[in-house]
Design a protein around this motif. Structure first.
Motif, PDB file in Angstrom:
ATOM      1  N   GLN A  85      39.092  39.411  39.741  1.00 37.79           N
ATOM      2  CA  GLN A  85      39.384  39.774  38.316  1.00 37.79           C
ATOM      3  C   GLN A  85      39.747  39.419  37.686  1.00 37.79           C
ATOM      4  OE1 GLN A  85      38.715  43.192  37.855  1.00 37.79           O
ATOM      5  NE2 GLN A  85      38.064  44.280  40.740  1.00 37.79           N
ATOM      6  N   HIS A  86      40.596  38.404  37.936  1.00 37.02           N
ATOM      7  CA  HIS A  86      41.453  37.558  36.382  1.00 37.02           C
ATOM      8  C   HIS A  86      40.542  36.523  36.069  1.00 37.02           C
ATOM      9  CE1 HIS A  86      45.403  39.078  37.038  1.00 37.02           C
ATOM     10  NE2 HIS A  86      45.443  38.923  37.705  1.00 37.02           N
ATOM     11  N   GLN A  87      39.578  35.937  35.860  1.00 37.22           N
ATOM     12  CA  GLN A  87      37.942  35.219  36.057  1.00 37.22           C
ATOM     13  C   GLN A  87      37.613  35.871  35.436  1.00 37.22           C
ATOM     14  OE1 GLN A  87      38.213  32.274  35.996  1.00 37.22           O
ATOM     15  NE2 GLN A  87      35.814  31.794  35.326  1.00 37.22           N
ATOM     16  N   LYS A 108      39.372  36.649  31.996  1.00 40.54           N
ATOM     17  CA  LYS A 108      39.369  35.934  30.906  1.00 40.54           C
ATOM     18  C   LYS A 108      37.924  35.039  30.591  1.00 40.54           C
ATOM     19  CE  LYS A 108      40.734  30.330  31.677  1.00 40.54           C
ATOM     20  NZ  LYS A 108      40.912  29.571  32.359  1.00 40.54           N
ATOM     21  N   GLU A 113      47.984  47.722  36.464  1.00 41.56           N
ATOM     22  CA  GLU A 113      47.648  45.641  36.834  1.00 41.56           C
ATOM     23  C   GLU A 113      46.509  45.365  35.505  1.00 41.56           C
ATOM     24  OE1 GLU A 113      49.975  47.058  39.747  1.00 41.56           O
ATOM     25  OE2 GLU A 113      48.185  47.789  38.826  1.00 41.56           O
ATOM     26  N   THR A 114      45.023  47.063  35.707  1.00 41.89           N
ATOM     27  CA  THR A 114      44.400  46.242  34.813  1.00 41.89           C
ATOM     28  C   THR A 114      44.600  46.419  33.038  1.00 41.89           C
ATOM     29  OG1 THR A 114      43.202  48.794  34.792  1.00 41.89           O
ATOM     30  CG2 THR A 114      42.301  47.386  36.428  1.00 41.89           C
ATOM     31  N   LEU A 151      45.856  43.617  33.021  1.00 44.23           N
ATOM     32  CA  LEU A 151      44.501  42.564  32.865  1.00 44.23           C
ATOM     33  C   LEU A 151      43.233  42.228  31.671  1.00 44.23           C
ATOM     34  CD1 LEU A 151      43.634  40.141  35.397  1.00 44.23           C
ATOM     35  CD2 LEU A 151      41.837  42.063  36.014  1.00 44.23           C
TER      36      LEU A 151
END
Length: 277
Positions: free
Chosen positions: A211-213, A216, A234-235, A238
């Motif tokens: 999810q983080h990748q 990014k 969180e989203t 994010l």
């Protein structure tokens, strides 16, 4: 008078998290350009309900992409052959198990694609799930008369001359993007509740690190990127820096019909020109 509702072109596959009901809303957000890239194409609701000159449809599921490729290669024959699996003789638990075993063992990609359509419509809730050995393991759905999506298959096939279909990771989908493209991402969603942790969620699926990748890559992308996910703290963190739209949507998020209701939806849009301003 109420405004007429937009016509929704529905995919031929059932798909968890499918975007048919949100297609008009997402289409209105997507910038208009020459090409739409979908790294998580799923059943293809956005592909079916937008009008770009060219599409690059990819997914990491090889069975899904193989089915699209086989349909593209010989639409009329594929639809006729797929119809042969839809009948009372194949609508029993015993026959379903035999055909599921054939799907898991065959090396014939055309046969495998036909069986993928059959399994999708005859299995429980249209789920697509594999065990640790990579074998499809969803149980029989026990439907009175599973629907054969002839018209939906034909409609999907009629648009595939505009599309490339590729089996690849989302990371690879972000490489060498055309300068005239827009990217729409519909990844597996983050859990809505604290009890649904990322460990169980990512078993054979999509992890917190992924999810983080993805976020990014979207943030660094030189073309517009639009993402869907659950609306959670969180989203929202994010996708910091994106334009966010948050709303409720009716979704069958529970196997128990009494527990089905509104889900919190988020659409995040990264526009390079705005980030550079």
């Amino acid at each position: 008078m109420n405004a007429p509702q937009p016509v929704i072109n529905r995919p031929f596959l059932k798909w968890a998290g499918g975007k048919a009901k949100l297609a008009a809303r997402i289409s209105a957000i997507l910038p208009k350009d020459q090409c739409l890239v979908e790294p998580f194409v799923g059943a293809g609701s956005i592909f079916l309900n937008t009008d770009y000159d060219h599409y690059i449809l990819s997914d990491i599921n090889p069975d899904l992409i193989n089915t699209f490729a086989q349909l593209k290669q010989a639409p009329a024959a594929f639809i006729a052959d797929a119809a042969g699996f839809f009948g009372p003789a194949n609508n029993t638990d015993e026959q379903f198990r035999l055909l599921r075993a054939l799907f898991n063992s065959t090396a014939d990609q055309y046969e495998k694609a036909l069986l993928f359509v059959y399994l999708n419509r005859f299995c429980f809730n249209g789920l697509c799930r594999y065990n640790q050995s990579g074998k499809f393991n969803v149980s029989f759905g026990k439907y009175k008369e599973p629907y054969f999506p002839k018209a939906e298959l034909a409609a999907f096939a009629s648009r595939l001359d505009r599309a490339e279909v590729l089996c690849r990771s989302f990371e690879d989908a972000f490489t060498n993007l055309p300068s005239d493209c827009v990217v729409y991402c519909d990844p597996p969603y983050v859990p809505l509740t604290s009890t649904a942790n990322f460990t169980s969620y990512s078993a054979g699926g999509f992890s917190l690190a992924q999810q983080h990748q993805l976020a990014k890559l979207a943030m660094a992308c030189k073309v517009p990127v639009v993402l869907s996910n659950h609306n959670t703290p969180e989203t929202r963190a994010l996708y910091s820096g994106a334009t966010l739209q948050c709303f409720d949507v009716q979704r069958n998020i529970s196997q128990n019909g009494q527990n089905r209701g509104k889900a919190k939806e988020l659409i995040a849009s990264f526009f390079p020109q705005e980030q550079a301003a």
